[in-house]
Motif scaffolding. Structure first.
Motif, PDB file in Angstrom:
ATOM      1  N   ILE A 175      10.175  18.604 123.735  1.00 24.50           N
ATOM      2  CA  ILE A 175      11.480  18.309 123.126  1.00 24.50           C
ATOM      3  C   ILE A 175      11.922  19.452 122.074  1.00 24.50           C
ATOM      4  O   ILE A 175      11.082  19.797 121.327  1.00 24.50           O
ATOM      5  CB  ILE A 175      11.222  17.140 122.440  1.00 24.50           C
ATOM      6  N   VAL A 176      13.113  20.011 122.500  1.00 22.03           N
ATOM      7  CA  VAL A 176      13.454  20.937 121.380  1.00 22.03           C
ATOM      8  C   VAL A 176      14.572  20.383 120.554  1.00 22.03           C
ATOM      9  O   VAL A 176      15.465  19.702 120.695  1.00 22.03           O
ATOM     10  CB  VAL A 176      14.077  22.156 122.147  1.00 22.03           C
ATOM     11  N   LEU A 177      14.338  20.734 119.325  1.00 23.60           N
ATOM     12  CA  LEU A 177      15.240  20.029 118.148  1.00 23.60           C
ATOM     13  C   LEU A 177      15.621  21.105 117.204  1.00 23.60           C
ATOM     14  O   LEU A 177      14.629  21.664 116.716  1.00 23.60           O
ATOM     15  CB  LEU A 177      14.491  18.847 117.594  1.00 23.60           C
ATOM     16  N   GLY A 178      16.656  21.311 117.007  1.00 20.75           N
ATOM     17  CA  GLY A 178      17.333  22.048 115.984  1.00 20.75           C
ATOM     18  C   GLY A 178      18.276  21.260 114.858  1.00 20.75           C
ATOM     19  O   GLY A 178      18.915  20.819 115.459  1.00 20.75           O
ATOM     20  N   SER A 179      18.017  21.774 113.725  1.00 23.90           N
ATOM     21  CA  SER A 179      18.799  21.223 112.782  1.00 23.90           C
ATOM     22  C   SER A 179      18.879  22.067 111.437  1.00 23.90           C
ATOM     23  O   SER A 179      17.827  22.625 111.104  1.00 23.90           O
ATOM     24  CB  SER A 179      18.608  19.695 112.402  1.00 23.90           C
ATOM     25  N   THR A 180      19.868  22.092 110.515  1.00 25.73           N
ATOM     26  CA  THR A 180      19.875  22.512 109.314  1.00 25.73           C
ATOM     27  C   THR A 180      19.070  21.435 108.228  1.00 25.73           C
ATOM     28  O   THR A 180      18.835  21.741 107.159  1.00 25.73           O
ATOM     29  CB  THR A 180      21.140  22.971 108.507  1.00 25.73           C
ATOM     30  N   ASN A 181      18.896  20.126 108.841  1.00 22.51           N
ATOM     31  CA  ASN A 181      18.532  19.201 108.187  1.00 22.51           C
ATOM     32  C   ASN A 181      16.998  18.859 108.883  1.00 22.51           C
ATOM     33  O   ASN A 181      16.776  17.951 109.765  1.00 22.51           O
ATOM     34  CB  ASN A 181      19.306  18.186 108.187  1.00 22.51           C
ATOM     35  N   ARG A 182      15.789  19.077 108.431  1.00 23.18           N
ATOM     36  CA  ARG A 182      14.730  19.124 108.951  1.00 23.18           C
ATOM     37  C   ARG A 182      14.312  17.576 109.146  1.00 23.18           C
ATOM     38  O   ARG A 182      13.791  17.196 110.086  1.00 23.18           O
ATOM     39  CB  ARG A 182      13.389  19.845 108.213  1.00 23.18           C
ATOM     40  N   GLN A 183      14.633  16.757 108.186  1.00 18.02           N
ATOM     41  CA  GLN A 183      14.357  15.152 108.099  1.00 18.02           C
ATOM     42  C   GLN A 183      14.940  14.629 109.321  1.00 18.02           C
ATOM     43  O   GLN A 183      14.528  13.771 109.997  1.00 18.02           O
ATOM     44  CB  GLN A 183      14.792  14.748 106.932  1.00 18.02           C
ATOM     45  N   ALA A 184      16.168  15.183 109.528  1.00 18.93           N
ATOM     46  CA  ALA A 184      17.101  14.465 110.475  1.00 18.93           C
ATOM     47  C   ALA A 184      16.436  14.879 111.880  1.00 18.93           C
ATOM     48  O   ALA A 184      16.222  13.915 112.918  1.00 18.93           O
ATOM     49  CB  ALA A 184      18.541  14.990 110.724  1.00 18.93           C
ATOM     50  N   ALA A 185      15.887  16.093 112.241  1.00 16.94           N
ATOM     51  CA  ALA A 185      15.392  16.413 113.412  1.00 16.94           C
ATOM     52  C   ALA A 185      14.041  15.689 113.469  1.00 16.94           C
ATOM     53  O   ALA A 185      13.696  15.275 114.599  1.00 16.94           O
ATOM     54  CB  ALA A 185      15.082  17.901 113.301  1.00 16.94           C
TER      55      ALA A 185
END
Ligand code: NAD
Length: 439
Positions: free
Chosen positions: A169-179
Protein backbone atom coordinates in the motif's frame (compact mmCIF):
# COMPACT_ATOMS: atom_id res chain seq x y z
CA UNK A 1 -15.00 0.39 11.99
CA UNK A 2 -14.65 3.70 10.17
CA UNK A 3 -17.10 5.80 8.20
CA UNK A 4 -15.94 6.20 4.64
CA UNK A 5 -17.32 7.99 1.61
CA UNK A 6 -15.99 6.94 -1.81
CA UNK A 7 -16.50 9.47 -4.59
CA UNK A 8 -16.77 7.90 -8.05
CA UNK A 9 -18.15 4.39 -8.50
CA UNK A 10 -16.11 3.34 -11.52
CA UNK A 11 -13.76 0.35 -11.69
CA UNK A 12 -11.62 1.69 -8.85
CA UNK A 13 -14.22 3.41 -6.66
CA UNK A 14 -16.72 0.58 -6.63
CA UNK A 15 -14.11 -2.06 -5.89
CA UNK A 16 -12.53 0.11 -3.19
CA UNK A 17 -15.88 0.95 -1.59
CA UNK A 18 -17.18 -2.62 -1.64
CA UNK A 19 -13.91 -4.10 -0.36
CA UNK A 20 -13.54 -1.50 2.42
CA UNK A 21 -17.10 -2.37 3.49
CA UNK A 22 -16.11 -6.02 3.43
CA UNK A 23 -13.33 -5.20 5.89
CA UNK A 24 -16.06 -4.05 8.31
CA UNK A 25 -16.32 -0.32 7.56
CA UNK A 26 -19.47 1.66 6.86
CA UNK A 27 -19.12 2.92 3.29
CA UNK A 28 -21.24 5.26 1.21
CA UNK A 29 -20.38 5.21 -2.50
CA UNK A 30 -21.24 8.40 -4.32
CA UNK A 31 -21.45 9.16 -8.02
CA UNK A 32 -22.90 11.99 -10.09
CA UNK A 33 -24.38 9.54 -12.62
CA UNK A 34 -27.89 8.81 -11.35
CA UNK A 35 -28.33 5.76 -13.57
CA UNK A 36 -25.31 4.01 -12.03
CA UNK A 37 -26.52 4.67 -8.49
CA UNK A 38 -30.08 3.53 -9.29
CA UNK A 39 -28.72 0.28 -10.69
CA UNK A 40 -26.44 -0.28 -7.70
CA UNK A 41 -29.30 0.29 -5.27
CA UNK A 42 -31.05 -2.60 -7.04
CA UNK A 43 -27.93 -4.74 -6.83
CA UNK A 44 -27.11 -4.37 -10.54
CA UNK A 45 -23.48 -3.55 -11.27
CA UNK A 46 -22.70 -0.88 -13.89
CA UNK A 47 -19.44 -2.66 -14.77
CA UNK A 48 -18.31 -6.25 -15.20
CA UNK A 49 -15.70 -7.28 -12.65
CA UNK A 50 -15.35 -10.90 -11.50
CA UNK A 51 -16.47 -11.49 -7.90
CA UNK A 52 -17.61 -7.92 -7.29
CA UNK A 53 -21.36 -8.45 -7.51
CA UNK A 54 -21.34 -10.90 -4.61
CA UNK A 55 -19.30 -8.54 -2.37
CA UNK A 56 -21.59 -5.61 -3.18
CA UNK A 57 -24.69 -7.68 -2.42
CA UNK A 58 -23.33 -9.12 0.81
CA UNK A 59 -22.26 -5.77 2.22
CA UNK A 60 -25.37 -3.89 1.07
CA UNK A 61 -27.49 -6.54 2.80
CA UNK A 62 -25.42 -6.19 5.96
CA UNK A 63 -26.06 -2.43 5.90
CA UNK A 64 -22.37 -1.56 5.51
CA UNK A 65 -22.57 -0.37 1.90
CA UNK A 66 -24.86 2.33 0.54
CA UNK A 67 -25.11 4.28 -2.68
CA UNK A 68 -26.06 7.88 -3.28
CA UNK A 69 -25.85 10.82 -5.66
CA UNK A 70 -26.07 13.27 -2.76
CA UNK A 71 -22.88 14.78 -1.37
CA UNK A 72 -24.81 15.82 1.77
CA UNK A 73 -25.76 12.21 2.41
CA UNK A 74 -22.38 10.78 1.45
CA UNK A 75 -20.37 13.12 3.64
CA UNK A 76 -22.66 13.30 6.66
CA UNK A 77 -20.64 10.98 8.89
CA UNK A 78 -17.51 10.53 6.82
CA UNK A 79 -14.13 10.40 8.54
CA UNK A 80 -12.35 9.37 5.33
CA UNK A 81 -13.32 10.56 1.86
CA UNK A 82 -11.81 8.68 -1.04
CA UNK A 83 -11.59 10.45 -4.39
CA UNK A 84 -11.75 7.81 -7.15
CA UNK A 85 -13.02 9.83 -10.10
CA UNK A 86 -11.61 9.59 -13.63
CA UNK A 87 -8.49 11.49 -14.75
CA UNK A 88 -8.68 11.03 -18.54
CA UNK A 89 -6.23 12.43 -21.09
CA UNK A 90 -6.65 16.02 -22.20
CA UNK A 91 -5.77 17.26 -25.70
CA UNK A 92 -2.02 17.45 -25.05
CA UNK A 93 -1.85 14.15 -23.15
CA UNK A 94 -2.10 15.95 -19.82
CA UNK A 95 -4.36 14.46 -17.11
CA UNK A 96 -7.74 16.20 -17.02
CA UNK A 97 -8.22 17.10 -13.36
CA UNK A 98 -11.65 18.70 -13.69
CA UNK A 99 -13.43 15.75 -12.01
CA UNK A 100 -10.96 15.74 -9.12
CA UNK A 101 -11.39 19.49 -8.69
CA UNK A 102 -15.19 19.21 -8.76
CA UNK A 103 -15.16 16.46 -6.13
CA UNK A 104 -12.73 18.35 -3.87
CA UNK A 105 -14.83 21.49 -4.08
CA UNK A 106 -18.02 19.62 -3.16
CA UNK A 107 -16.28 18.09 -0.15
CA UNK A 108 -14.84 21.46 0.92
CA UNK A 109 -18.22 23.17 0.83
CA UNK A 110 -19.62 20.56 3.24
CA UNK A 111 -16.61 20.21 5.53
CA UNK A 112 -18.28 20.02 8.94
CA UNK A 113 -16.09 17.55 10.85
CA UNK A 114 -12.36 16.78 10.59
CA UNK A 115 -11.66 14.38 7.79
CA UNK A 116 -8.96 12.76 5.73
CA UNK A 117 -9.19 13.11 1.97
CA UNK A 118 -7.67 10.06 0.34
CA UNK A 119 -6.79 10.45 -3.29
CA UNK A 120 -7.02 7.16 -5.20
CA UNK A 121 -7.22 8.64 -8.67
CA UNK A 122 -3.99 8.66 -10.67
CA UNK A 123 -2.98 12.30 -10.69
CA UNK A 124 -0.03 14.47 -11.73
CA UNK A 125 2.62 15.13 -9.14
CA UNK A 126 1.56 18.10 -7.05
CA UNK A 127 -2.19 17.39 -7.28
CA UNK A 128 -2.43 16.54 -3.58
CA UNK A 129 -1.17 20.01 -2.68
CA UNK A 130 -3.55 21.50 -5.24
CA UNK A 131 -6.51 19.58 -3.74
CA UNK A 132 -5.54 20.96 -0.32
CA UNK A 133 -5.59 24.48 -1.81
CA UNK A 134 -9.08 23.88 -3.24
CA UNK A 135 -10.36 22.72 0.14
CA UNK A 136 -8.76 25.72 1.90
CA UNK A 137 -10.36 28.03 -0.62
CA UNK A 138 -13.89 26.60 -0.43
CA UNK A 139 -14.36 25.40 3.14
CA UNK A 140 -16.79 27.50 5.12
CA UNK A 141 -15.20 26.97 8.55
CA UNK A 142 -11.74 26.30 9.79
CA UNK A 143 -12.35 22.56 10.07
CA UNK A 144 -9.23 20.37 10.05
CA UNK A 145 -8.47 18.08 7.14
CA UNK A 146 -5.50 16.26 5.63
CA UNK A 147 -4.82 15.01 2.13
CA UNK A 148 -3.30 11.55 1.66
CA UNK A 149 -2.25 10.14 -1.69
CA UNK A 150 -3.08 6.44 -1.92
CA UNK A 151 -2.53 5.38 -5.54
CA UNK A 152 -4.32 2.26 -6.72
CA UNK A 153 -2.56 -0.67 -8.38
CA UNK A 154 -5.49 -3.03 -9.03
CA UNK A 155 -5.97 -4.55 -12.46
CA UNK A 156 -9.36 -4.69 -14.11
CA UNK A 157 -10.41 -8.31 -14.44
CA UNK A 158 -8.84 -9.27 -11.12
CA UNK A 159 -9.60 -6.08 -9.19
CA UNK A 160 -11.16 -7.70 -6.12
CA UNK A 161 -8.26 -10.12 -5.76
CA UNK A 162 -5.76 -7.31 -6.26
CA UNK A 163 -7.45 -5.09 -3.68
CA UNK A 164 -7.40 -7.83 -1.09
CA UNK A 165 -3.92 -9.14 -1.93
CA UNK A 166 -1.86 -6.05 -2.70
CA UNK A 167 1.93 -6.22 -3.04
CA UNK A 168 2.07 -3.00 -1.02
CA UNK A 169 0.00 0.00 0.00
CA UNK A 170 1.54 3.33 -0.97
CA UNK A 171 0.60 6.34 1.13
CA UNK A 172 1.89 9.86 0.83
CA UNK A 173 1.10 12.90 2.91
CA UNK A 174 2.48 16.01 4.47
CA UNK A 175 0.72 14.73 7.60
CA UNK A 176 2.30 11.44 8.72
CA UNK A 177 -0.41 10.76 11.29
CA UNK A 178 -3.11 10.99 8.62
CA UNK A 179 -1.19 8.56 6.41
CA UNK A 180 -0.87 6.16 9.35
CA UNK A 181 -4.63 6.34 9.96
CA UNK A 182 -5.26 5.37 6.34
CA UNK A 183 -2.71 2.55 6.71
CA UNK A 184 -4.81 1.23 9.62
CA UNK A 185 -7.80 0.85 7.28
CA UNK A 186 -5.72 -1.69 5.34
CA UNK A 187 -4.33 -3.45 8.41
CA UNK A 188 -6.60 -6.51 7.93
CA UNK A 189 -4.91 -7.12 4.56
CA UNK A 190 -1.61 -7.75 6.35
CA UNK A 191 0.50 -6.11 3.73
CA UNK A 192 3.41 -3.69 3.68
CA UNK A 193 2.64 0.03 3.76
CA UNK A 194 5.11 2.41 2.20
CA UNK A 195 4.59 5.80 3.77
CA UNK A 196 6.24 8.71 2.03
CA UNK A 197 5.56 12.30 1.07
CA UNK A 198 2.65 13.35 -1.12
CA UNK A 199 4.56 14.02 -4.33
CA UNK A 200 6.65 10.87 -4.09
CA UNK A 201 3.51 8.73 -3.67
CA UNK A 202 1.97 10.35 -6.75
CA UNK A 203 5.20 9.73 -8.68
CA UNK A 204 5.37 6.06 -7.57
CA UNK A 205 2.10 5.40 -9.39
CA UNK A 206 3.26 6.94 -12.67
CA UNK A 207 6.69 5.33 -12.41
CA UNK A 208 5.09 1.91 -11.82
CA UNK A 209 2.65 2.13 -14.71
CA UNK A 210 5.15 3.52 -17.17
CA UNK A 211 7.67 0.85 -16.20
CA UNK A 212 5.12 -1.90 -16.87
CA UNK A 213 4.15 -0.30 -20.19
CA UNK A 214 7.85 -0.08 -21.03
CA UNK A 215 8.32 -3.79 -20.35
CA UNK A 216 5.50 -4.62 -22.78
CA UNK A 217 6.76 -2.25 -25.47
CA UNK A 218 10.24 -3.67 -24.97
CA UNK A 219 9.13 -7.26 -25.58
CA UNK A 220 7.08 -6.13 -28.58
CA UNK A 221 10.15 -4.50 -30.06
CA UNK A 222 12.02 -7.77 -29.41
CA UNK A 223 9.13 -9.64 -31.10
CA UNK A 224 9.48 -7.57 -34.23
CA UNK A 225 13.21 -8.22 -34.29
CA UNK A 226 12.54 -11.94 -33.70
CA UNK A 227 10.31 -12.02 -36.76
CA UNK A 228 13.01 -10.40 -38.85
CA UNK A 229 15.85 -12.63 -37.68
CA UNK A 230 14.02 -15.95 -37.24
CA UNK A 231 13.78 -16.30 -33.48
CA UNK A 232 10.78 -17.13 -31.26
CA UNK A 233 9.86 -14.36 -28.85
CA UNK A 234 8.00 -16.74 -26.50
CA UNK A 235 11.22 -18.58 -25.83
CA UNK A 236 13.21 -15.38 -25.72
CA UNK A 237 10.81 -14.10 -23.03
CA UNK A 238 11.10 -17.37 -21.13
CA UNK A 239 14.87 -17.22 -21.29
CA UNK A 240 14.99 -13.59 -20.24
CA UNK A 241 12.25 -13.85 -17.63
CA UNK A 242 14.04 -16.65 -15.79
CA UNK A 243 16.68 -14.12 -14.82
CA UNK A 244 15.72 -12.91 -11.33
CA UNK A 245 16.82 -9.40 -12.26
CA UNK A 246 14.26 -9.33 -15.09
CA UNK A 247 11.34 -11.53 -14.03
CA UNK A 248 8.72 -13.17 -16.26
CA UNK A 249 5.79 -10.75 -15.76
CA UNK A 250 4.76 -8.34 -18.50
CA UNK A 251 6.89 -10.05 -21.12
CA UNK A 252 4.07 -11.33 -23.34
CA UNK A 253 4.51 -10.07 -26.87
CA UNK A 254 1.25 -9.20 -28.57
CA UNK A 255 -0.80 -6.17 -29.43
CA UNK A 256 0.59 -4.10 -26.61
CA UNK A 257 -1.22 -2.24 -23.92
CA UNK A 258 -4.54 -0.43 -23.97
CA UNK A 259 -7.26 0.32 -21.46
CA UNK A 260 -7.95 3.28 -19.28
CA UNK A 261 -4.60 3.49 -17.49
CA UNK A 262 -1.35 2.79 -19.35
CA UNK A 263 -2.09 4.95 -22.42
CA UNK A 264 -3.14 7.99 -20.44
CA UNK A 265 -0.54 7.54 -17.70
CA UNK A 266 2.40 7.22 -20.09
CA UNK A 267 1.18 10.29 -21.97
CA UNK A 268 0.55 12.20 -18.74
CA UNK A 269 4.02 11.51 -17.33
CA UNK A 270 5.61 12.48 -20.66
CA UNK A 271 3.59 15.70 -20.54
CA UNK A 272 4.56 16.40 -16.92
CA UNK A 273 8.21 15.75 -17.77
CA UNK A 274 8.14 18.04 -20.80
CA UNK A 275 6.44 20.78 -18.81
CA UNK A 276 9.26 20.55 -16.28
CA UNK A 277 11.98 20.91 -18.89
CA UNK A 278 12.82 17.18 -19.14
CA UNK A 279 13.07 15.34 -22.45
CA UNK A 280 11.06 12.11 -21.96
CA UNK A 281 12.32 10.36 -25.07
CA UNK A 282 11.97 6.85 -23.67
CA UNK A 283 8.33 7.40 -22.67
CA UNK A 284 7.59 8.73 -26.16
CA UNK A 285 9.22 5.69 -27.78
CA UNK A 286 7.25 3.36 -25.49
CA UNK A 287 4.01 4.89 -26.77
CA UNK A 288 5.11 4.89 -30.40
CA UNK A 289 6.06 1.19 -30.29
CA UNK A 290 2.71 0.39 -28.73
CA UNK A 291 0.57 2.03 -31.36
CA UNK A 292 2.72 0.81 -34.28
CA UNK A 293 2.02 -2.71 -33.07
CA UNK A 294 -1.67 -2.28 -33.93
CA UNK A 295 -0.82 -1.09 -37.46
CA UNK A 296 1.38 -4.14 -38.01
CA UNK A 297 -1.72 -6.34 -37.85
CA UNK A 298 -3.05 -4.71 -41.00
CA UNK A 299 0.33 -4.79 -42.74
CA UNK A 300 0.73 -8.51 -42.01
CA UNK A 301 -2.83 -9.26 -43.06
CA UNK A 302 -2.25 -7.51 -46.39
CA UNK A 303 0.88 -9.64 -46.86
CA UNK A 304 -1.32 -12.74 -46.81
CA UNK A 305 -4.59 -11.56 -48.33
CA UNK A 306 -3.48 -8.77 -50.65
CA UNK A 307 -6.09 -6.03 -50.75
CA UNK A 308 -8.53 -6.18 -47.86
CA UNK A 309 -11.32 -4.58 -49.93
CA UNK A 310 -14.42 -6.76 -49.84
CA UNK A 311 -12.80 -9.30 -47.50
CA UNK A 312 -14.64 -10.51 -44.42
CA UNK A 313 -12.55 -10.40 -41.28
CA UNK A 314 -13.62 -11.96 -37.99
CA UNK A 315 -12.43 -10.46 -34.72
CA UNK A 316 -12.30 -12.58 -31.58
CA UNK A 317 -12.35 -10.42 -28.46
CA UNK A 318 -13.02 -6.69 -28.18
CA UNK A 319 -12.29 -5.58 -24.62
CA UNK A 320 -8.78 -4.24 -23.99
CA UNK A 321 -7.97 -7.37 -22.02
CA UNK A 322 -9.82 -10.49 -20.84
CA UNK A 323 -12.28 -10.51 -17.91
CA UNK A 324 -13.45 -6.94 -18.36
CA UNK A 325 -16.02 -5.09 -20.48
CA UNK A 326 -13.77 -2.01 -20.60
CA UNK A 327 -13.31 -0.77 -24.17
CA UNK A 328 -11.24 2.31 -23.34
CA UNK A 329 -8.33 2.44 -25.81
CA UNK A 330 -8.87 -1.22 -26.68
CA UNK A 331 -6.62 -2.28 -29.58
CA UNK A 332 -9.71 -3.85 -31.20
CA UNK A 333 -11.20 -0.41 -31.82
CA UNK A 334 -8.22 0.85 -33.78
CA UNK A 335 -7.72 -2.42 -35.64
CA UNK A 336 -11.38 -2.52 -36.68
CA UNK A 337 -11.18 1.08 -37.89
CA UNK A 338 -8.10 0.24 -39.97
CA UNK A 339 -9.84 -2.83 -41.41
CA UNK A 340 -12.92 -0.81 -42.31
CA UNK A 341 -10.80 1.93 -43.87
CA UNK A 342 -9.24 -0.71 -46.12
CA UNK A 343 -12.72 -1.83 -47.20
CA UNK A 344 -13.05 -5.03 -45.13
CA UNK A 345 -16.31 -6.17 -43.57
CA UNK A 346 -15.86 -6.83 -39.87
CA UNK A 347 -17.59 -9.38 -37.70
CA UNK A 348 -16.86 -9.63 -34.02
CA UNK A 349 -17.52 -11.68 -30.92
CA UNK A 350 -16.78 -10.90 -27.28
CA UNK A 351 -18.16 -12.70 -24.21
CA UNK A 352 -19.03 -9.51 -22.30
CA UNK A 353 -17.91 -6.33 -24.05
CA UNK A 354 -20.38 -6.16 -26.96
CA UNK A 355 -22.67 -3.63 -25.26
CA UNK A 356 -19.70 -1.33 -24.53
CA UNK A 357 -18.31 -1.87 -28.04
CA UNK A 358 -21.59 -0.99 -29.74
CA UNK A 359 -21.32 2.51 -28.31
CA UNK A 360 -17.96 3.04 -30.05
CA UNK A 361 -17.86 0.91 -33.18
CA UNK A 362 -20.09 1.32 -36.22
CA UNK A 363 -20.90 -1.14 -39.02
CA UNK A 364 -19.68 -4.19 -37.16
CA UNK A 365 -21.75 -7.37 -37.23
CA UNK A 366 -21.78 -8.88 -33.76
CA UNK A 367 -21.97 -12.67 -33.70
CA UNK A 368 -23.38 -14.87 -30.97
CA UNK A 369 -20.49 -17.34 -30.98
CA UNK A 370 -16.82 -17.48 -32.02
CA UNK A 371 -17.82 -20.05 -34.66
CA UNK A 372 -20.29 -17.66 -36.26
CA UNK A 373 -17.52 -15.05 -36.50
CA UNK A 374 -15.30 -17.47 -38.40
CA UNK A 375 -17.89 -18.84 -40.81
CA UNK A 376 -17.14 -17.76 -44.38
CA UNK A 377 -14.46 -15.32 -43.19
CA UNK A 378 -11.26 -14.60 -45.11
CA UNK A 379 -9.32 -14.11 -41.90
CA UNK A 380 -9.81 -14.54 -38.19
CA UNK A 381 -7.93 -12.26 -35.79
CA UNK A 382 -7.70 -13.14 -32.12
CA UNK A 383 -7.44 -9.76 -30.41
CA UNK A 384 -8.32 -10.42 -26.74
CA UNK A 385 -7.15 -13.66 -25.14
CA UNK A 386 -10.35 -14.63 -23.30
CA UNK A 387 -9.99 -18.12 -21.82
CA UNK A 388 -12.89 -19.44 -23.88
CA UNK A 389 -10.85 -18.90 -27.07
CA UNK A 390 -8.09 -21.22 -25.87
CA UNK A 391 -10.09 -24.44 -26.26
CA UNK A 392 -12.13 -23.76 -29.41
CA UNK A 393 -12.82 -26.53 -31.90
CA UNK A 394 -10.21 -25.21 -34.35
CA UNK A 395 -10.94 -27.99 -36.84
CA UNK A 396 -14.53 -26.77 -37.10
CA UNK A 397 -13.26 -23.22 -37.53
CA UNK A 398 -10.71 -23.97 -40.26
CA UNK A 399 -13.32 -25.89 -42.25
CA UNK A 400 -15.89 -23.12 -42.03
CA UNK A 401 -13.65 -20.27 -43.23
CA UNK A 402 -13.47 -19.03 -46.83
CA UNK A 403 -9.71 -18.58 -46.43
CA UNK A 404 -8.08 -20.24 -43.42
CA UNK A 405 -6.05 -17.25 -42.25
CA UNK A 406 -5.57 -17.12 -38.49
CA UNK A 407 -3.85 -14.13 -36.95
CA UNK A 408 -3.14 -14.90 -33.33
CA UNK A 409 -2.10 -11.51 -31.95
CA UNK A 410 -1.75 -12.89 -28.41
CA UNK A 411 0.25 -16.03 -29.22
CA UNK A 412 -2.43 -18.25 -27.69
CA UNK A 413 -2.26 -21.13 -30.15
CA UNK A 414 0.50 -23.56 -31.01
CA UNK A 415 1.77 -22.51 -34.45
CA UNK A 416 2.70 -26.08 -35.45
CA UNK A 417 -0.73 -27.48 -34.54
CA UNK A 418 -2.54 -24.66 -36.31
CA UNK A 419 -0.48 -25.22 -39.44
CA UNK A 420 -1.18 -28.95 -39.29
CA UNK A 421 -4.92 -28.19 -39.16
CA UNK A 422 -4.58 -26.23 -42.38
CA UNK A 423 -4.44 -22.68 -41.09
CA UNK A 424 -2.24 -20.02 -42.59
CA UNK A 425 -1.06 -18.99 -39.13
CA UNK A 426 0.50 -15.74 -38.04
CA UNK A 427 1.53 -14.98 -34.47
CA UNK A 428 3.58 -12.17 -33.00
CA UNK A 429 7.34 -12.50 -32.91
CA UNK A 430 7.48 -16.13 -33.94
CA UNK A 431 10.13 -16.13 -36.62
CA UNK A 432 11.21 -18.52 -39.34
CA UNK A 433 13.16 -20.70 -36.98
CA UNK A 434 10.15 -21.94 -35.03
CA UNK A 435 8.51 -25.18 -36.19
CA UNK A 436 9.36 -24.21 -39.72
CA UNK A 437 6.58 -21.63 -39.78
CA UNK A 438 6.97 -18.14 -41.06
CA UNK A 439 6.22 -15.06 -39.00
P1 NAD B 1 -14.20 5.33 -14.17
O1 NAD B 1 -14.36 6.26 -15.32
O2 NAD B 1 -14.58 3.90 -14.34
O3 NAD B 1 -15.01 5.90 -12.92
C1 NAD B 1 -14.99 7.23 -12.52
C2 NAD B 1 -16.33 7.53 -11.88
O4 NAD B 1 -16.27 8.83 -11.29
C3 NAD B 1 -17.50 7.56 -12.87
O5 NAD B 1 -18.51 6.69 -12.44
C4 NAD B 1 -17.95 9.03 -12.85
O6 NAD B 1 -19.34 9.18 -13.06
C5 NAD B 1 -17.55 9.44 -11.45
N1 NAD B 1 -17.41 10.89 -11.25
C6 NAD B 1 -16.84 11.81 -12.07
N2 NAD B 1 -16.90 13.02 -11.52
C7 NAD B 1 -17.53 12.89 -10.32
C8 NAD B 1 -17.85 13.79 -9.27
N3 NAD B 1 -17.53 15.08 -9.34
N4 NAD B 1 -18.49 13.30 -8.19
C9 NAD B 1 -18.80 12.00 -8.11
N5 NAD B 1 -18.49 11.08 -9.05
C10 NAD B 1 -17.86 11.53 -10.15
O7 NAD B 1 -12.68 5.45 -13.74
P2 NAD B 1 -11.74 4.31 -13.10
O8 NAD B 1 -11.28 3.38 -14.15
O9 NAD B 1 -12.38 3.77 -11.88
O10 NAD B 1 -10.48 5.20 -12.67
C11 NAD B 1 -10.55 6.14 -11.62
C12 NAD B 1 -9.15 6.62 -11.31
O11 NAD B 1 -8.36 5.52 -10.82
C13 NAD B 1 -8.38 7.17 -12.50
O12 NAD B 1 -7.56 8.24 -12.09
C14 NAD B 1 -7.54 6.00 -12.94
O13 NAD B 1 -6.38 6.41 -13.61
C15 NAD B 1 -7.21 5.35 -11.62
N6 NAD B 1 -6.93 3.91 -11.72
C16 NAD B 1 -7.70 3.13 -12.51
C17 NAD B 1 -7.44 1.76 -12.58
C18 NAD B 1 -8.27 0.87 -13.45
O14 NAD B 1 -7.86 -0.30 -13.66
N7 NAD B 1 -9.40 1.29 -13.97
C19 NAD B 1 -6.38 1.21 -11.83
C20 NAD B 1 -5.63 2.05 -11.01
C21 NAD B 1 -5.91 3.41 -10.97
Amino acid sequence: MSNICVIGVGYVGLVTGACLADLGNRVVCLDVVQEKIEKLKKGVLPIFEPGLEEIVRRNAEAGRLEFTTSYDEGLREAEFVYIAVGTPSGNEGEADLSYVAAAAEQVARRLAQPLILVNKSTVPIGTGDWVADIVHEHRADDVEFAVVSNPEFLREGSAVYDFTNPDRIVLGSTNRQAAERVAELYAPLQTRSIITDLRTAEMIKYASNTFLATKISFINEMANICEAVGADVLEVARGMGSDKRIGPAFLSAGLGWGGSCFPKDVKALAHIAAMHGCHPQMLRAVTEINYDQRKRVIIKLRDVLGSLRGKTVGVLGLSFKPNTDDMRDAPAVEIIHYLQNEGAQVRAYDPVAVASAQKILKNVVYSETPYAVAEGADALILVTEWNEFKQLDMQRIVRSMRQPVLFDTRNVYDPGKMKALGFIYRGIGRGYGHNGQTH
